[in-house]
Scaffold this motif. Structure first.
Motif, PDB file in Angstrom:
ATOM      1  N   ARG B   8       0.833  -1.192   0.000  1.00 31.92           N
ATOM      2  CA  ARG B   8       0.000   0.000   0.000  1.00 31.92           C
ATOM      3  C   ARG B   8       0.876   1.253   0.000  1.00 31.92           C
ATOM      4  NH1 ARG B   8      -2.629  -0.692   4.682  1.00 31.92           N
ATOM      5  NH2 ARG B   8      -3.846  -2.362   3.811  1.00 31.92           N
ATOM      6  N   LEU B   9       1.984   1.199   0.714  1.00 30.62           N
ATOM      7  CA  LEU B   9       2.875   2.343   0.768  1.00 30.62           C
ATOM      8  C   LEU B   9       3.529   2.599  -0.578  1.00 30.62           C
ATOM      9  CD1 LEU B   9       4.620   1.655   4.168  1.00 30.62           C
ATOM     10  CD2 LEU B   9       3.211   3.639   3.643  1.00 30.62           C
ATOM     11  N   ARG B  10       3.837   1.522  -1.259  1.00 31.19           N
ATOM     12  CA  ARG B  10       4.625   1.668  -2.478  1.00 31.19           C
ATOM     13  C   ARG B  10       3.788   2.156  -3.661  1.00 31.19           C
ATOM     14  NH1 ARG B  10       7.150  -3.541  -1.172  1.00 31.19           N
ATOM     15  NH2 ARG B  10       9.171  -3.130  -0.269  1.00 31.19           N
ATOM     16  N   LEU B  11       2.539   1.772  -3.692  1.00 30.84           N
ATOM     17  CA  LEU B  11       1.756   2.011  -4.889  1.00 30.84           C
ATOM     18  C   LEU B  11       1.770   3.452  -5.382  1.00 30.84           C
ATOM     19  CD1 LEU B  11      -1.288  -0.362  -4.399  1.00 30.84           C
ATOM     20  CD2 LEU B  11       0.470  -0.455  -6.161  1.00 30.84           C
ATOM     21  N   PRO B  12       1.575   4.445  -4.506  1.00 35.23           N
ATOM     22  CA  PRO B  12       1.593   5.817  -5.023  1.00 35.23           C
ATOM     23  C   PRO B  12       2.930   6.167  -5.651  1.00 35.23           C
ATOM     24  CG  PRO B  12       0.729   5.720  -2.775  1.00 35.23           C
ATOM     25  CD  PRO B  12       1.296   4.388  -3.087  1.00 35.23           C
ATOM     26  N   MET B  13       3.992   5.606  -5.115  1.00 37.31           N
ATOM     27  CA  MET B  13       5.311   5.938  -5.652  1.00 37.31           C
ATOM     28  C   MET B  13       5.490   5.355  -7.038  1.00 37.31           C
ATOM     29  SD  MET B  13       7.778   5.481  -2.435  1.00 37.31           S
ATOM     30  CE  MET B  13       7.409   3.773  -2.376  1.00 37.31           C
ATOM     31  N   PRO B 134      13.080  10.268   1.886  1.00 40.06           N
ATOM     32  CA  PRO B 134      12.263   9.057   1.746  1.00 40.06           C
ATOM     33  C   PRO B 134      10.944   9.118   2.496  1.00 40.06           C
ATOM     34  CG  PRO B 134      14.104   8.673   3.234  1.00 40.06           C
ATOM     35  CD  PRO B 134      14.343  10.003   2.591  1.00 40.06           C
ATOM     36  N   ASN B 135      10.922   9.835   3.617  1.00 40.75           N
ATOM     37  CA  ASN B 135       9.695   9.853   4.417  1.00 40.75           C
ATOM     38  C   ASN B 135       8.608  10.725   3.804  1.00 40.75           C
ATOM     39  OD1 ASN B 135      10.699   8.187   6.677  1.00 40.75           O
ATOM     40  ND2 ASN B 135      12.145   9.873   6.913  1.00 40.75           N
ATOM     41  N   SER B 136       8.975  11.492   2.777  1.00 43.02           N
ATOM     42  CA  SER B 136       7.955  12.294   2.100  1.00 43.02           C
ATOM     43  C   SER B 136       7.177  11.454   1.091  1.00 43.02           C
ATOM     44  CB  SER B 136       8.605  13.477   1.368  1.00 43.02           C
ATOM     45  OG  SER B 136       9.283  13.038   0.198  1.00 43.02           O
ATOM     46  N   MET B 137       7.555  10.191   0.945  1.00 42.42           N
ATOM     47  CA  MET B 137       6.976   9.359  -0.107  1.00 42.42           C
ATOM     48  C   MET B 137       5.688   8.661   0.322  1.00 42.42           C
ATOM     49  SD  MET B 137       9.272   9.719  -2.530  1.00 42.42           S
ATOM     50  CE  MET B 137       9.129   8.378  -3.707  1.00 42.42           C
ATOM     51  N   TYR B 138       5.373   8.697   1.603  1.00 47.53           N
ATOM     52  CA  TYR B 138       4.279   7.865   2.095  1.00 47.53           C
ATOM     53  C   TYR B 138       3.009   8.661   2.318  1.00 47.53           C
ATOM     54  CZ  TYR B 138       8.370   5.043   2.792  1.00 47.53           C
ATOM     55  OH  TYR B 138       9.544   4.382   2.583  1.00 47.53           O
ATOM     56  N   THR B 139       1.894   7.982   2.215  1.00 42.99           N
ATOM     57  CA  THR B 139       0.616   8.643   2.430  1.00 42.99           C
ATOM     58  C   THR B 139       0.418   8.909   3.919  1.00 42.99           C
ATOM     59  OG1 THR B 139      -0.597   6.597   2.732  1.00 42.99           O
ATOM     60  CG2 THR B 139      -0.356   7.408   0.466  1.00 42.99           C
ATOM     61  N   ARG B 140      -0.435   9.883   4.195  1.00 41.13           N
ATOM     62  CA  ARG B 140      -0.714  10.231   5.590  1.00 41.13           C
ATOM     63  C   ARG B 140      -1.328   9.047   6.341  1.00 41.13           C
ATOM     64  NH1 ARG B 140       0.842  12.444   9.869  1.00 41.13           N
ATOM     65  NH2 ARG B 140       2.031  13.575   8.289  1.00 41.13           N
ATOM     66  N   ALA B 141      -2.256   8.338   5.716  1.00 34.84           N
ATOM     67  CA  ALA B 141      -2.889   7.211   6.391  1.00 34.84           C
ATOM     68  C   ALA B 141      -1.854   6.149   6.746  1.00 34.84           C
ATOM     69  CB  ALA B 141      -3.980   6.614   5.509  1.00 34.84           C
ATOM     70  N   ALA B 142      -0.921   5.893   5.833  1.00 32.47           N
ATOM     71  CA  ALA B 142       0.121   4.893   6.100  1.00 32.47           C
ATOM     72  C   ALA B 142       1.009   5.334   7.247  1.00 32.47           C
ATOM     73  CB  ALA B 142       0.946   4.661   4.839  1.00 32.47           C
ATOM     74  N   LEU B 143       1.368   6.619   7.251  1.00 30.06           N
ATOM     75  CA  LEU B 143       2.215   7.129   8.328  1.00 30.06           C
ATOM     76  C   LEU B 143       1.493   7.042   9.669  1.00 30.06           C
ATOM     77  CD1 LEU B 143       3.671  10.269   6.520  1.00 30.06           C
ATOM     78  CD2 LEU B 143       4.955   8.253   7.219  1.00 30.06           C
ATOM     79  N   ASN B 144       0.213   7.379   9.662  1.00 32.29           N
ATOM     80  CA  ASN B 144      -0.540   7.335  10.916  1.00 32.29           C
ATOM     81  C   ASN B 144      -0.608   5.921  11.481  1.00 32.29           C
ATOM     82  OD1 ASN B 144      -0.977  10.073  10.954  1.00 32.29           O
ATOM     83  ND2 ASN B 144      -3.030   9.972  10.075  1.00 32.29           N
ATOM     84  N   LYS B 145      -0.758   4.961  10.599  1.00 35.07           N
ATOM     85  CA  LYS B 145      -0.817   3.579  11.090  1.00 35.07           C
ATOM     86  C   LYS B 145       0.526   3.163  11.699  1.00 35.07           C
ATOM     87  CE  LYS B 145      -4.486   1.816   8.134  1.00 35.07           C
ATOM     88  NZ  LYS B 145      -4.860   0.976   7.001  1.00 35.07           N
ATOM     89  N   GLU B 146       1.604   3.578  11.055  1.00 38.23           N
ATOM     90  CA  GLU B 146       2.914   3.220  11.608  1.00 38.23           C
ATOM     91  C   GLU B 146       3.178   3.971  12.913  1.00 38.23           C
ATOM     92  OE1 GLU B 146       4.321   0.642  10.354  1.00 38.23           O
ATOM     93  OE2 GLU B 146       2.671   0.720   8.936  1.00 38.23           O
TER      94      GLU B 146
END
Lengths: 161, 655
Positions: B8-13, B134-146
């Motif tokens: 899920r994290l990778r797809l937008p990239m 690298p940390n700018s690459m992830y969606t907010r929802a993904a970051l919140n879960k982590e």
């Protein structure tokens, strides 16, 4: 708190050139810059006349008991019916006890004055519990400024590479 | 579970990487880099403008009146007003300015207008971003879960891994803005050289809107909203309509949290006593984002709205909320809480809006976006960023005329930039650079470039994969970010960010005021500010030394090193400055002066002001004992001297 931070920022912006020297910059402290916007907007406009810092109800401080726009003298009573409905709420169950009372009291008030129908009470409880989680998180697991020395380039030693 | 999250994290990239290839800066379809010297006997370009004919004709029309810009001034104008300053790379440099470069810029303006709002990085920016940020690459929802995962891990909690993740993700988006500003107009040609298109319209336009809808990213409550995410959402709307932009931003979790709408509910204490509990967002929506004036008072009756309208707006906004980031399915995402909303008719500014649920806000936002006061306010703001004070009125009128339904932003930009007066002498170097303009322009002028940054990223084998939060425990993740920060290229880039902070007063993403920073730099202009700007040039030049000098490709600097060094030794700094940075036949590495009106060069002694002379003398006196890197006394020192020589004057602070 918010007023002091905002005024500090105004001074900083007004005298940007007098800010920290260009080699040594203050450490990153995100929380230090947090400012309540309702105070901030009173400080804008570029007026030469200082705006007195007013103490406002901390509506944006989620850790403070929220009494709503129309303050009441006594805390609203929790209806038994609402309490029973709350027992089935997963959102309410995730909250600590004092916050559950906060939710149930407001749900009771909403039902009492006709703002919320009986059928909507469970949903109302869930939604109140959702926004109350902000206050719980701020209170019980506050943001901690990470130790980030990234603003000190003079510490960098290229010879280390 | 981690595998799914990682995917899920990778797809937008992956999507961005695929698109970025197509969106890399390429020359306009009608003129190539190799055709930039294709002139006929009359010095007229043999290639004629097509898509950019409107802009080329406007340039020529203004020239016909005797008040237009010559070709080199057109180049400087697009670089400073529609970009972030001149960069010395490629064929589009001042010394090569001619009618073909003007044709190129007219065509390029049309091309860039078409991609405003696409929010797709170039291939160079994408590759640097992946390793450096690298940390700018992830969606907010993904970051919140982590963050929630880190928070529930005692070892990670002990090192505040969740806070570090939140902070780094936000901070790296600020650095990403710098990266886009500095290198977004650059492309690597197949022959290994950098071509800089000088114009960077999308970033220039986006900066105006990001400032207009300012959100303080450091506000602790932004845990939930994610200001980093809002910038990306905003950038996707700057080529649409003002209504779509407004609606996207106002309903974004970052804005809702920043202006406290997550605490706004429609509350009744009796059947007849109901009100919204927080008016912050409503007030700023009307006072800042649309109308630009406060509510009516006893002495200010011209405002289109009253305090009662603010309260009505707040009621309409009640229920627009954000899910806490601990939510298991959509943490930190927008949610409409129907029972917290005002499920009754609300009268605002003389119109009654019935309770239609969530869509009611769209109806009201559309009314606000098309209100004459909003048109006047927004158009004035845009015009103030594009035109000299004496021409703002004309720019505003053109904007209002192109507004159409809901504020067609593409048409508005085109109408304003198609005005001959945009290309007039009265509009040339007529504005002062904001602190952001200044810091970015200094970095570009000195030679910060995408190829150097990419090479450094590759040298250290920096890729986003190593920083993916799902692939590690919180403690491991913090360790990896510590490693990242040990790389010289990261320090260089962070150092530029700090230089910007020294001018702006705060980091660019941490401006607490809802009004953002002043887009009229004259508001902060002072002798001390001018001095600080000079020091910014000095500081960034020094930071470049932090990267391995052997790997730098800014050949313009390196090739001129000996010439400048000799001149400095023989003729002194003042003469060198004049000869190489101001004289048309010189290198013209600094600002492009108005060659049309340039006075004859005066032979030495040419006097700098005492303060500037003192700075230059101090640099030269210390070049062999420069404290950063004592072992380096070659191009690094000359780079510093060049920086201060080229940029240490008030004219350089104009755009």
């Amino acid at each position: 708190m918010a007023s002091k931070t905002t005024i500090g920022l105004c001074l900083t912006l007004a005298g940007a050139a007098f800010a920290a020297g260009f080699w040594s910059v203050a450490s990153d402290t995100p929380a230090d810059h947090a400012a309540g916007s309702h105070d901030a907007q009173r400080a804008k406009g570029g007026s030469a006349t200082p705006v007195p810092a007013l103490e406002h109800p901390a509506e944006d401080d989620a850790t403070i008991e929220w009494t709503g726009a129309l303050h009441v003298e006594a805390p609203p009573r929790i209806l038994d019916e609402v309490r029973r409905m709350g027992a089935a709420s997963p959102g309410l169950a995730a909250l600590p006890e004092p916050d559950r009372a906060w939710v149930l009291a407001r749900a009771s008030m909403a039902f009492t004055v006709g703002q919320t129908s009986r059928e909507s009470i469970p949903q109302h409880i869930e939604e109140l519990a959702s926004i109350r989680q902000f206050a719980v998180l701020e209170r019980e697991a506050p943001y901690v400024t990470p130790e980030d020395p990234s603003s000190s380039p003079e510490k960098h030693d290229p010879e280390a590479h | 579970m981690f595998a799914n999250n990682a995917l899920r994290l990778r797809l937008p990239m992956i999507a961005v990487a695929a698109l970025s290839v197509a969106m890399s800066p390429t020359p306009p379809t009608t003129i190539t880099y190799d055709q930039l010297s294709s002139l006929d006997a009359a010095k007229k370009c043999t290639i004629r403008p097509v898509a950019g004919k409107l802009y080329y004709d406007a340039i020529v029309a203004q020239r016909a009146q005797g008040t237009g810009l010559v070709d080199v001034e057109v180049m400087s104008h697009v670089a400073t007003r529609l970009g972030f300053g001149l960069s010395p790379f490629g064929t589009l440099i001042p010394i090569r300015a001619n009618d073909c470069t003007t044709v190129f810029f007219a065509e390029e303006l049309a091309r860039q207008l078409a991609i405003v709002g696409t929010n797709v990085d170039s291939a160079l920016v994408s590759s640097i971003r992946s390793g450096l940020l690298p940390n700018s690459m992830y969606t907010r929802a993904a970051l919140n879960k982590e963050m929630t995962r880190f928070r529930n891990d005692p070892a990670a909690l002990a090192v505040s891994a969740h806070s570090v993740l939140w902070f780094k993700a936000r901070q790296e988006v600020e650095l990403l803005m710098n990266l886009r500003n500095i290198t977004g107009s650059q492309v690597l040609r197949s022959n290994g050289t950098i071509e800089d298109h000088q114009m960077n319209l999308e970033e220039r336009i986006d900066e105006i809107w990001i400032n207009h809808f300012n959100v303080d990213g450091s506000k602790a409550e932004q845990y939930h909203g994610g200001s980093d995410n809002m910038i990306e959402a905003l950038r996707g709307q700057t080529g649409g309509t003002f209504y779509s932009l407004l609606a996207t931003v106002i309903k974004h979790p970052a804005m809702l949290v920043y202006l406290d709408n997550q605490a706004n509910a429609y509350v009744c204490t009796s059947a007849s006593a109901c009100a919204a509990s927080n008016q912050n967002l409503a007030r700023e929506l009307m006072e800042l984002h649309t109308f630009g004036v406060g509510p009516q008072t006893a002495t200010f009756t011209a405002s289109p709205y009253t305090q009662a309208d603010v309260e009505a707006m707040a009621s309409i906004l009640a229920g627009y909320n954000v899910k806490p980031f601990t939510d298991p399915t959509s943490p930190g995402q927008f949610v409409y809480n129907a029972t917290l909303a005002a499920n009754v008719s609300i009268t605002m500014m003389g119109t009654t809006y019935t309770a239609t649920g969530a869509p009611r806000l769209d109806t009201v936002l559309r009314m606000l976006a098309n209100h004459p006061q909003t048109k006047a306010n927004i158009c004035t703001k845009l015009a103030r960023n594009l035109f000299a004070a004496s021409l703002v009125s004309a720019g505003t009128t053109a904007c209002q005329g192109a507004w159409g339904a809901d504020g067609n932003l593409d048409a508005i930009y085109a109408a304003m930039l198609g005005l001959p007066s945009f290309w007039s002498k009265a509009n040339y170097m007529a504005l002062y650079r904001t602190p952001i303009d200044q810091a970015m322009a200094v970095a570009r002028a000195i030679g910060v470039n995408a190829v150097d940054l990419k090479r450094e990223v590759q040298r250290w084998a920096m890729t986003h994969a190593a920083f993916e939060p799902t692939s590690s425990s919180g403690v491991q993740w913090v360790d990896r970010n510590t490693t990242l920060k040990s790389r010289s290229v990261w320090w260089t880039f962070q150092g530029i960010h700090n230089e910007l902070k020294s001018l702006l007063g705060v980091y660019r993403g941490e401006i607490a005021l809802p009004i953002g920073y002043s887009d009229l730099a004259t508001d902060i202009m002072s002798s001390a500010y001018v001095d600080a700007a000079s020091r910014t040039a000095f500081g960034i030049a020094a930071l470049l030394d932090g990267m391995d000098a052997d790997l730098r490709v800014d050949r313009v600097n390196r090739a001129t090193k000996d010439v400048l060094n000799a001149s400095l030794t023989t003729n002194g700094a003042a003469h060198t400055k004049q000869l190489y940075f101001e004289r048309p036949a010189g290198l013209a590495l600094g600002r492009v002066v108005s060659f049309f009106t340039f006075s004859p060069v005066t032979d030495p002694p040419y006097m700098l002001s005492p303060s500037k002379q003192a700075i230059v003398s101090a640099i030269l006196a210390s070049k062999t004992t420069w404290p950063y890197f004592p072992a380096h006394t070659g191009s690094e020192s000359i780079a510093k001297a060049m920086a201060i020589l080229a940029l240490g004057n008030a004219h350089q602070m104009r755009k």
